[in-house]
Design an enzyme around this catalytic site. Structure first.
Site, short mmCIF file in Angstrom:
data_model
loop_
_atom_site.label_atom_id
_atom_site.label_comp_id
_atom_site.label_asym_id
_atom_site.label_seq_id
_atom_site.Cartn_x
_atom_site.Cartn_y
_atom_site.Cartn_z
N GLY A 225 0.91 -1.12 0.10
CA GLY A 225 0.10 0.11 -0.02
C GLY A 225 0.90 1.28 0.02
N VAL B 208 -1.09 6.88 2.80
CA VAL B 208 -0.29 7.69 3.69
C VAL B 208 0.69 6.72 4.70
CG1 VAL B 208 -0.87 9.65 5.27
CG2 VAL B 208 -2.76 8.64 3.99
N GLU C 263 2.04 -1.42 -4.53
CA GLU C 263 0.81 -0.75 -4.77
C GLU C 263 0.08 -1.23 -5.75
OE1 GLU C 263 -1.18 1.76 -3.15
OE2 GLU C 263 -2.22 1.64 -4.74
N ARG D 43 -8.06 1.50 6.35
CA ARG D 43 -8.45 1.05 7.55
C ARG D 43 -10.00 0.85 7.57
NH1 ARG D 43 -5.45 1.51 11.97
NH2 ARG D 43 -7.09 2.22 13.46
N ASP E 17 -13.82 8.15 12.92
CA ASP E 17 -13.55 6.97 11.73
C ASP E 17 -14.80 5.95 11.48
OD1 ASP E 17 -10.96 8.07 11.50
OD2 ASP E 17 -10.05 6.31 12.18
N HIS F 70 8.87 38.01 5.02
CA HIS F 70 9.71 37.74 4.08
C HIS F 70 11.20 37.38 4.96
CE1 HIS F 70 12.30 37.46 0.55
NE2 HIS F 70 13.24 38.08 1.21
P1 FAD Z 1 -9.97 6.30 17.30
O1 FAD Z 1 -8.76 7.13 17.63
O2 FAD Z 1 -9.76 4.93 16.62
O3 FAD Z 1 -10.48 5.95 18.76
C1 FAD Z 1 -11.58 4.80 19.00
C2 FAD Z 1 -11.32 4.39 20.37
O4 FAD Z 1 -12.65 3.55 20.76
C3 FAD Z 1 -10.10 3.57 20.65
O5 FAD Z 1 -9.42 3.70 21.49
C4 FAD Z 1 -10.73 2.12 20.94
O6 FAD Z 1 -10.03 1.22 22.03
C5 FAD Z 1 -12.04 2.69 21.52
N1 FAD Z 1 -12.98 1.57 21.42
C6 FAD Z 1 -13.53 0.93 20.34
N2 FAD Z 1 -14.59 0.31 20.75
C7 FAD Z 1 -14.96 0.47 21.93
C8 FAD Z 1 -15.87 -0.18 22.96
N3 FAD Z 1 -16.83 -1.01 22.54
N4 FAD Z 1 -15.88 0.06 24.02
C9 FAD Z 1 -14.68 1.05 24.58
N5 FAD Z 1 -13.94 1.51 23.77
C10 FAD Z 1 -14.05 1.30 22.64
N6 FAD Z 1 -5.09 11.23 11.47
C11 FAD Z 1 -4.29 12.52 11.29
O7 FAD Z 1 -5.20 13.29 11.04
N7 FAD Z 1 -3.10 12.87 11.19
C12 FAD Z 1 -2.29 11.95 11.31
O8 FAD Z 1 -1.00 12.15 11.34
C13 FAD Z 1 -2.48 10.48 11.27
N8 FAD Z 1 -1.55 9.67 11.35
C14 FAD Z 1 -1.92 8.20 11.68
C15 FAD Z 1 -0.91 7.18 11.58
C16 FAD Z 1 -1.38 5.82 11.87
C17 FAD Z 1 -0.19 4.71 11.80
C18 FAD Z 1 -2.74 5.72 11.80
C19 FAD Z 1 -3.19 4.10 12.13
C20 FAD Z 1 -3.52 6.68 12.04
C21 FAD Z 1 -3.24 7.97 11.56
N9 FAD Z 1 -4.49 8.79 11.62
C22 FAD Z 1 -3.95 10.20 11.38
C23 FAD Z 1 -5.62 8.61 11.71
C24 FAD Z 1 -6.33 9.10 13.09
O9 FAD Z 1 -5.57 8.15 13.95
C25 FAD Z 1 -7.57 8.45 13.19
O10 FAD Z 1 -8.53 9.05 12.05
C26 FAD Z 1 -8.23 8.88 14.42
O11 FAD Z 1 -7.58 8.22 15.49
C27 FAD Z 1 -9.69 8.55 14.43
O12 FAD Z 1 -10.38 9.02 15.72
P2 FAD Z 1 -11.66 8.49 16.39
O13 FAD Z 1 -11.76 9.04 17.63
O14 FAD Z 1 -12.57 8.36 15.51
O15 FAD Z 1 -11.00 6.82 16.58
P1 NAI Z 2 -4.79 4.57 2.65
O1 NAI Z 2 -6.03 4.41 2.02
O2 NAI Z 2 -4.15 5.80 2.63
O3 NAI Z 2 -3.80 3.75 1.57
C1 NAI Z 2 -4.02 2.32 1.37
C2 NAI Z 2 -3.31 2.14 -0.15
O4 NAI Z 2 -3.20 0.69 -0.41
C3 NAI Z 2 -4.02 2.91 -1.43
O5 NAI Z 2 -2.89 3.46 -2.10
C4 NAI Z 2 -4.47 1.56 -2.05
O6 NAI Z 2 -4.95 1.54 -3.37
C5 NAI Z 2 -3.52 0.43 -1.48
N1 NAI Z 2 -3.97 -1.00 -1.72
C6 NAI Z 2 -5.16 -1.48 -1.27
N2 NAI Z 2 -5.30 -2.63 -1.38
C7 NAI Z 2 -4.20 -3.24 -1.99
C8 NAI Z 2 -3.60 -4.47 -2.14
N3 NAI Z 2 -4.36 -5.55 -1.91
N4 NAI Z 2 -2.50 -4.55 -2.73
C9 NAI Z 2 -1.48 -3.25 -2.75
N5 NAI Z 2 -1.83 -2.05 -2.45
C10 NAI Z 2 -3.32 -2.13 -1.96
O7 NAI Z 2 -4.35 3.66 3.88
P2 NAI Z 2 -3.38 3.66 5.01
O8 NAI Z 2 -2.16 3.87 4.33
O9 NAI Z 2 -3.48 2.16 5.45
O10 NAI Z 2 -3.93 4.41 5.91
C11 NAI Z 2 -5.28 4.28 6.71
C12 NAI Z 2 -5.71 5.48 7.02
O11 NAI Z 2 -5.25 6.15 8.18
C13 NAI Z 2 -5.71 6.63 5.74
O12 NAI Z 2 -6.70 6.48 4.97
C14 NAI Z 2 -5.61 7.95 6.68
O13 NAI Z 2 -6.97 8.39 6.78
C15 NAI Z 2 -5.09 7.58 8.15
N6 NAI Z 2 -3.91 8.07 8.17
C16 NAI Z 2 -3.68 9.67 8.01
C17 NAI Z 2 -2.21 9.79 8.33
C18 NAI Z 2 -1.96 11.25 8.02
O14 NAI Z 2 -3.09 12.13 8.15
N7 NAI Z 2 -0.77 11.94 8.00
C19 NAI Z 2 -1.14 8.98 8.51
C20 NAI Z 2 -1.44 7.68 8.60
C21 NAI Z 2 -2.68 7.00 8.43
#
Ligand code: FAD
Ligand code: NAI
Length: 468
Positions: free
Chosen positions: A182, A185, A205, A275, A315, A447
């Site tokens: 993938g 991001v 990808e 995700r 999410d 600037h």
């Molecule tokens: P979550 O943050 O997923 O929180 C949900 C919480 O609910 C979890 O802690 C879970 O344990 C809890 N939960 C679930 N079910 C239950 C239940 N039944 N009872 C009690 N608790 C429960 N977004 C950005 O904007 N910028 C970034 O730089 C960025 N980087 C990322 C990097 C990575 C590696 C990943 C995986 C994601 C990244 N994201 C980023 C995405 C971001 O983390 C999510 O969009 C954000 O956390 C969503 O918030 P949320 O509150 O909807 O859910």
């Molecule tokens: P993504 O949706 O950004 O990218 C997934 C990639 O995997 C896509 O390019 C897709 O075409 C490719 N893909 C899907 N199935 C595949 C397969 N079978 N084989 C090869 N490629 C395949 O999802 P990602 O990177 O997993 O991140 C998940 C989410 O977490 C993002 O959508 C974003 O919302 C959030 N996130 C945000 C960050 C930020 O804001 N800086 C950082 C990291 C995550």
């Protein structure tokens, strides 16, 4: 019933905890249920925060290796201490999750550590982490349960050698050969981290371009830059299986459109193919709330589910899976519950990819405007011509402003460059006030700053860019 609340929030991530804070501020009696030991959700525990801590530290390491000498700074004995790099990441996570716990107390939000399940309209049962069960009653329930990594059929995640985004943040050593599935991001951010630390990284990808959702020109130019940094891409390719040998992993890939299969060797594979909403064991079916095929919770309008008094945000509902979008949802739903006018403008949710250079955008890209048959003008400015970028020797990338051909309203801004994740903020504000490109072009910018590139690109819409 052990306790009753105005609002019960299930999930303590950015959506849930921001909702809780706003509910507290608005005088609503609020509970938040989180099954993790710490608050902060995916973002603080295994997402935004740890990934940015590793991106920051690994960037320093790569800069010291590759760029210090050119600036007259000699380095000898530079070495990587991965344990310490992980420890500083954990420290950042700990400080911030504790900060959220403090904010819950400050805003008089009751925190339950356990798994919440909706057992009826206005009724939630919590399987507490200490083994006990609590029943809570609430006039309103807000579902903020977030998301989990999507999986690939036939590929088992063991979080040691075949890892999700969670395992990718805690590898115990730098893999010699790393395959990322993938080029979204996570693929680009985590690929950058491990490549900077010494891994040979191959990103597989499915599509023929990286970063789906980004402006096509940015996707193309950034790929070239990442390739120069050492990332290898196998585009239009799918992974069909992973064989786990004792000494290595054998990753089978084949062209997405069909063709000859091949095998890639890897020490670690990171699966980052998107995700999906997390709603396991939440009891949606008990109250008759549906989801679509991907598990996205059905909402009628403004975060209302099909059941009165049950709301859903972040999410687990439609829209970009971003922390700041979840936060916006959280604050807006609190205001709606309190009888105010909560609202989120989804056209103004910025996207930032924290690579070097960064990628940032807000609003529509060129393809989206073409698809919608909207006539637009383009202004572009390269960082090569920006004085601050030149002094910093960080000249890759450009700013592109798209404005309505008739009204000049800014419809989208797309940037590639060091620091553009910060520059996008001014554009969001301008667009929130429905600025024209001329409004930005006539606004004095300091600037020498990178922000002048935004102004110059806006000037470019009218063809009066000043800097060469
Ligand atoms: P979550 O943050 O997923 O929180 C949900 C919480 O609910 C979890 O802690 C879970 O344990 C809890 N939960 C679930 N079910 C239950 C239940 N039944 N009872 C009690 N608790 C429960 N977004 C950005 O904007 N910028 C970034 O730089 C960025 N980087 C990322 C990097 C990575 C590696 C990943 C995986 C994601 C990244 N994201 C980023 C995405 C971001 O983390 C999510 O969009 C954000 O956390 C969503 O918030 P949320 O509150 O909807 O859910
Ligand atoms: P993504 O949706 O950004 O990218 C997934 C990639 O995997 C896509 O390019 C897709 O075409 C490719 N893909 C899907 N199935 C595949 C397969 N079978 N084989 C090869 N490629 C395949 O999802 P990602 O990177 O997993 O991140 C998940 C989410 O977490 C993002 O959508 C974003 O919302 C959030 N996130 C945000 C960050 C930020 O804001 N800086 C950082 C990291 C995550």
């Amino acid at each position: 019933m052990s306790d009753t609340f105005d609002v019960i929030i299930i999930g303590g991530g950015p959506g849930g905890y921001n909702c809780a804070i706003r509910c507290g501020q608005l005088g609503l009696k609020t509970a938040i249920i989180e099954m993790r030991d710490t608050l902060g959700g995916t973002c603080l525990n295994v997402g935004c925060i740890p990934s940015k801590a590793l991106l920051h530290a690994s960037e320093y390491y790569a800069t010291a290796q590759n760029e210090f000498q050119g600036m007259g700074i000699g380095v000898s004995g530079l070495k990587l201490d991965l344990d310490q790099m992980m420890a500083q990441k954990d420290e950042a996570v700990k400080g911030l999750t504790q900060g959220v716990a403090f904010l819950m107390k400050k805003n008089k939000v009751t925190h339950f550590n356990g798994k919440g399940k909706i057992v009826g309209k206005g009724e939630v049962e919590v399987a507490m982490s200490d083994g006990s069960t609590k029943k809570l009653g609430g006039k309103n329930i807000v579902i903020a349960t977030g998301s989990e990594p999507a999986s690939l059929p036939g590929i088992e995640i063991d979080e040691e050698r075949v890892v999700s985004n969670t395992g990718a943040l805690s590898l115990k050593s730098v893999p010699k050969k790393l395959v990322l599935i993938g080029a979204g991001v996570i693929g680009l951010e985590m690929g950058s981290v491990w490549s900077r630390l010494g891994s040979e990284v191959t990103v597989v990808e499915f599509l023929d371009h990286i970063m789906p959702g980004a402006d096509a020109e940015i996707s193309k130019q950034s790929k070239k830059i990442f390739e120069k940094q050492g990332l290898q891409f196998k585009m239009g390719t799918k992974v069909t299986g992973i064989e786990k040998l004792k000494s290595k992993l054998k990753v089978s890939v084949e062209p997405a459109k069909g063709g000859d299969a091949e095998t890639l060797d890897a020490d670690v594979v990171i699966v980052a193919i998107g995700r999906k909403p997390y709603t396991d064991g939440l009891g949606l079916e008990t109250v008759g709330i549906g989801t679509d095929k991907r598990g996205v919770i059905d909402t009628v309008d403004h975060f209302r589910t099909t059941v009165e008094g049950i709301w859903a945000i972040g999410d687990c509902v439609k829209g970009p899976m971003l922390a700041h979008k979840a936060e916006e949802d959280g604050a807006a739903v609190a205001e709606l519950i309190a009888g105010k006018a909560g609202h989120v403008d989804y056209n103004l949710v910025p996207s930032v990819v924290y690579t070097k250079p960064e990628i940032a955008w807000v609003g529509k890209n060129e393809q989206q405007l073409k698809d919608a048959d909207i006539k637009y003008k383009v202004g572009k400015f390269p960082f090569m011509a920006n004085s601050r970028a030149r002094t910093n020797h960080q000249t890759d990338g450009f700013v592109k402003v798209l404005a309505d051909a008739t009204t000049d309203e800014v419809l989208g801004v797309h940037m590639l460059g060091v620091g553009v994740g910060e520059l996008i903020g001014e554009v969001c504000v301008a667009m929130a006030f429905r600025a024209s490109s001329e409004d930005i072009a006539r606004t004095c910018h300091a600037h020498p700053t990178l922000s002048e590139a935004v102004r110059q690109a806006a000037m470019g819409v009218e063809g009066w860019t000043m800097q060469a």
